[in-house]
Design a protein around this motif. Structure first.
Motif, PDB file in Angstrom:
ATOM      1  N   PRO A  33       0.786  -1.122   0.082  1.00 29.72           N
ATOM      2  CA  PRO A  33      -0.170   0.007   0.124  1.00 29.72           C
ATOM      3  C   PRO A  33       0.732   1.249   0.067  1.00 29.72           C
ATOM      4  N   VAL A  34       0.370   2.440  -0.496  1.00 30.69           N
ATOM      5  CA  VAL A  34       0.880   3.564  -0.578  1.00 30.69           C
ATOM      6  C   VAL A  34       0.582   4.348   0.729  1.00 30.69           C
ATOM      7  N   ALA A  35       1.352   4.840   1.777  1.00 31.15           N
ATOM      8  CA  ALA A  35       1.248   5.409   2.592  1.00 31.15           C
ATOM      9  C   ALA A  35       1.400   6.949   2.722  1.00 31.15           C
ATOM     10  N   VAL A  36       0.606   7.940   2.950  1.00 27.07           N
ATOM     11  CA  VAL A  36       0.792   9.208   2.884  1.00 27.07           C
ATOM     12  C   VAL A  36      -0.023   9.892   4.204  1.00 27.07           C
ATOM     13  N   LEU A  37       0.755  10.845   4.625  1.00 26.40           N
ATOM     14  CA  LEU A  37       0.204  11.786   5.799  1.00 26.40           C
ATOM     15  C   LEU A  37      -1.030  12.410   5.397  1.00 26.40           C
ATOM     16  N   ASP A  41       0.449  15.109  -0.458  1.00 20.45           N
ATOM     17  CA  ASP A  41       0.223  14.625  -1.784  1.00 20.45           C
ATOM     18  C   ASP A  41       0.622  13.180  -2.092  1.00 20.45           C
ATOM     19  N   ALA A  42      -0.576  12.488  -2.720  1.00 23.12           N
ATOM     20  CA  ALA A  42      -0.166  11.033  -2.820  1.00 23.12           C
ATOM     21  C   ALA A  42       0.162  10.777  -4.363  1.00 23.12           C
ATOM     22  N   THR A  43       1.196  10.007  -4.778  1.00 21.52           N
ATOM     23  CA  THR A  43       1.101   9.369  -6.023  1.00 21.52           C
ATOM     24  C   THR A  43       0.894   8.045  -6.114  1.00 21.52           C
ATOM     25  N   LEU A  44      -0.114   7.355  -6.888  1.00 21.94           N
ATOM     26  CA  LEU A  44      -0.217   6.049  -7.031  1.00 21.94           C
ATOM     27  C   LEU A  44       0.206   5.727  -8.529  1.00 21.94           C
ATOM     28  N   SER A  45       0.800   4.895  -8.884  1.00 24.26           N
ATOM     29  CA  SER A  45       1.291   4.306 -10.069  1.00 24.26           C
ATOM     30  C   SER A  45       0.977   2.956 -10.386  1.00 24.26           C
ATOM     31  N   CYS A  46       1.103   2.811 -11.892  1.00 26.45           N
ATOM     32  CA  CYS A  46       0.852   1.763 -12.392  1.00 26.45           C
ATOM     33  C   CYS A  46       1.592   1.492 -13.607  1.00 26.45           C
ATOM     34  N   ARG A 108      -3.557  15.634  -4.851  1.00 25.02           N
ATOM     35  CA  ARG A 108      -3.175  16.481  -3.765  1.00 25.02           C
ATOM     36  C   ARG A 108      -3.897  16.760  -2.357  1.00 25.02           C
ATOM     37  N   HIS A 109      -3.320  17.159  -1.328  1.00 29.32           N
ATOM     38  CA  HIS A 109      -3.988  17.560   0.008  1.00 29.32           C
ATOM     39  C   HIS A 109      -4.852  16.424   0.300  1.00 29.32           C
ATOM     40  N   VAL A 110      -4.244  15.384   0.623  1.00 30.47           N
ATOM     41  CA  VAL A 110      -5.052  14.062   0.713  1.00 30.47           C
ATOM     42  C   VAL A 110      -5.952  14.027   2.112  1.00 30.47           C
ATOM     43  N   VAL A 137      -4.038   6.368   4.164  1.00 29.07           N
ATOM     44  CA  VAL A 137      -3.887   7.800   4.863  1.00 29.07           C
ATOM     45  C   VAL A 137      -3.824   7.535   6.196  1.00 29.07           C
ATOM     46  N   ILE A 138      -2.740   8.576   7.027  1.00 30.60           N
ATOM     47  CA  ILE A 138      -2.534   8.415   8.226  1.00 30.60           C
ATOM     48  C   ILE A 138      -2.599   9.941   8.707  1.00 30.60           C
ATOM     49  N   GLY A 139      -3.470   9.888   9.689  1.00 30.71           N
ATOM     50  CA  GLY A 139      -3.703  11.088  10.602  1.00 30.71           C
ATOM     51  C   GLY A 139      -3.101  11.070  11.872  1.00 30.71           C
ATOM     52  N   VAL A 140      -2.119  11.784  12.293  1.00 31.71           N
ATOM     53  CA  VAL A 140      -1.646  11.975  13.730  1.00 31.71           C
ATOM     54  C   VAL A 140      -2.421  12.904  14.403  1.00 31.71           C
ATOM     55  N   GLY A 141      -3.100  12.654  15.474  1.00 30.83           N
ATOM     56  CA  GLY A 141      -3.896  13.863  16.199  1.00 30.83           C
ATOM     57  C   GLY A 141      -3.340  14.591  17.253  1.00 30.83           C
ATOM     58  N   SER A 142      -3.826  14.892  18.085  1.00 29.76           N
ATOM     59  CA  SER A 142      -3.183  15.743  19.100  1.00 29.76           C
ATOM     60  C   SER A 142      -2.768  15.269  20.260  1.00 29.76           C
ATOM     61  N   VAL A 143      -1.952  15.848  21.023  1.00 31.07           N
ATOM     62  CA  VAL A 143      -1.302  15.525  22.289  1.00 31.07           C
ATOM     63  C   VAL A 143      -2.754  15.179  23.338  1.00 31.07           C
TER      64      VAL A 143
END
Length: 499
Positions: A33-37, A41-46, A108-110, A137-143
């Motif tokens: 899998p392609v992981a992105v914060l 921006d994410a790039t998916l290729s084939c 752009r702007h995942v 998609v990886i979202g890191v939240g607040s403290v």
């Protein structure tokens, strides 16, 4: 006309190319899998295998369905009309290696909603192939915010909350030494952007712990954020001696109460099951009775309907409900062979039977009046015998047409015809046949009965040889007078033909 589903596959990428991909090509995507914060921006290729140009192919990136799509590229440009609204202005096809079959989708702007599976679809004429690419998609939240809410159940209740995570995070409580503390499951909610907010509570009864830590971790990336809170010993509720004693005897009392309650529950449960079984048996008995009554009624209805239909299509039964119309066949008299000078008199007629073969075609009259003057139901019979060629039925003439001597062009014939061993049902409006239907008759009829029901606008032909219905003409309504018709030849219209 091509269906929309088929049109969705006709997507072109117009770039100068050499050759075309054969039917054996395949599409490959990344194995992982392609992981992105979140927000990046994410790039998916084939790419195609074996390598070849994609200039003449249709390319589409889509999710679960082909349309609307994430991105459609055709005729050298993106087609926004077939694009999902949430991706407009955020996607781009990167085709720098078009000649080798490698393309990539830039997002752009995942967002959290972009998470999931994507399909890279190539169409080359009738051949199509695709590969799947997973985007994580990886979202890191607040403290986490950790604080005491007050005393509870002999201890102190501590609450931990944090937001902005994707996907749903893990929550873990630990003491100062890093030992995991058991706690109830955390509650989770999602905001309008799809991000998770989490809350976890912990009741601390050991006043010697000092610090407790709440850690919130992203399950995909392992990224973690943590906060601690110090629990002063004076904040813990003090336990009196009598409460300590009660704590020792409480388990014993609880076991005794549990035993008594269990025994009562067993007895009560057995009674309820017995009552339910009786009710179920009663319901099944009632259901069987109802179904039996319904089956008997259905059988009676079917029998009645069968008898009704049997009578409706039985010729003898129909005769009992129709009025017999005696019909006389009249032929125009030809010039006498003994008197050559005698000319044919159009007013002179003679009665003949169907066995006479010297007539061309004959209008048959019913005692000089039509069948519908009183709008009743009539029938008339014709002994066909072994006659090889004939036409039998009714003709309709406008009321103002003057009976059977009206203009032939104003007449409408509905007849059953035999010619050359073949049968046809014809609707004729001179000078030609407007409708015809070939009929398959296993047993040639020797006698035919014509039933006319003016009210139902029905003309039916029955074979008295085997009692079966040969054919029925049905129409909206009759518009004129009806007359019997018989002709010893097939229906052929010409200016000189006698009708």
């Amino acid at each position: 006309m091509k269906t929309p589903g088929f049109l969705l596959l006709l997507l072109l990428l117009q770039v100068p190319a050499r050759g075309s991909a054969g039917p054996g090509f395949s599409v490959r995507g990344p194995a992982e899998p392609v992981a992105v914060l979140l927000g990046a921006d994410a790039t998916l290729s084939c790419h195609l295998s074996p390598e070849q140009s994609t200039a003449h192919m249709d390319i589409r990136w889509h999710r679960a369905q082909l349309s609307p799509a994430v991105l459609v590229y055709r005729d050298g440009q993106e087609r926004s009309g077939e694009q999902m609204l949430e991706y407009r202005g955020r996607t781009q096809l990167l085709g720098s290696s078009v000649r080798t079959g490698a393309v990539a989708l830039l997002i752009r702007h995942v967002r959290a909603s972009d998470d999931g599976q994507y399909r890279c679809h190539f169409q080359d004429g009738p051949t199509s192939r695709e590969a799947t690419v997973d985007l994580h998609v990886i979202g890191v939240g607040s403290v986490p915010h950790v604080h005491m809410t007050g005393p509870e159940e002999g201890g102190i209740r501590v609450l931990c909350s944090s937001g902005g995570w994707f996907p749903a995070p893990w929550v873990q409580w630990t003491d100062a030494a890093g030992v995991k503390l058991p706690s109830p499951s955390a509650s989770q909610t999602q905001d309008g952007d799809g991000l998770f907010h989490v809350e976890a509570a912990l009741v601390v009864r050991d006043s010697s712990l000092g610090n407790v830590t709440c850690s919130v971790q992203n399950p995909r990336s392992g990224q973690e954020k943590a906060s601690s809170v110090f629990l002063p010993e004076p904040f813990f509720p003090r336990v009196s001696p009598w409460k300590v004693a009660l704590a020792g005897t409480a388990p014993v009392l609880a076991l005794l109460l549990a035993g008594v309650s269990y025994a009562g529950w067993k007895i009560h449960g057995a009674r309820e099951r017995e009552e339910e079984e009786k009710e179920q048996e009663s319901r099944e008995t009632d259901q069987m009775r109802v179904e039996k009554e319904r089956a008997v009624k259905d059988k009676d209805d079917v029998t009645a309907e069968f008898e009704k239909r049997k009578k409706l299509y039985d010729a003898d039964w129909r005769k009992e409900h129709f009025t017999h119309a005696p019909v006389t066949l009249r032929l125009k008299c030809p010039p006498s062979s003994t008197d050559p000078e005698r000319k044919e008199d159009p007013e002179e007629t003679q009665d003949v039977s169907l066995s006479d073969k010297d007539g061309d075609g004959n209008l048959v009259t019913f005692q000089g009046k039509d069948f519908i003057s009183d709008r009743r139901r009539y029938y008339w019979e014709v002994d066909i015998g072994d006659t090889d060629e004939w036409a039998l039925g009714m003709y309709e003439e406008p009321t103002e047409g003057g009976g059977s001597v009206g203009d032939i062009r104003q007449k409408k014939f509905r007849v059953l015809e035999k010619k050359g061993g073949r049968y046809r049902a014809l609707v004729c409006c001179p000078p030609g046949v407007s409708q015809e239907e070939a009929l398959s008759i296993a047993k040639h009829p020797q006698k035919v009965v014509v039933f006319v029901d003016y009210e139902l606008s029905d003309i039916s032909f029955y074979s008295m040889t085997d009692g079966t219905c040969i054919f029925s003409f049905t129409q909206d309504s009759f518009s004129g007078s009806l007359y019997p018709y018989f002709r010893q030849k097939s229906m052929e219209f010409s200016p000189s033909a006698p009708y």
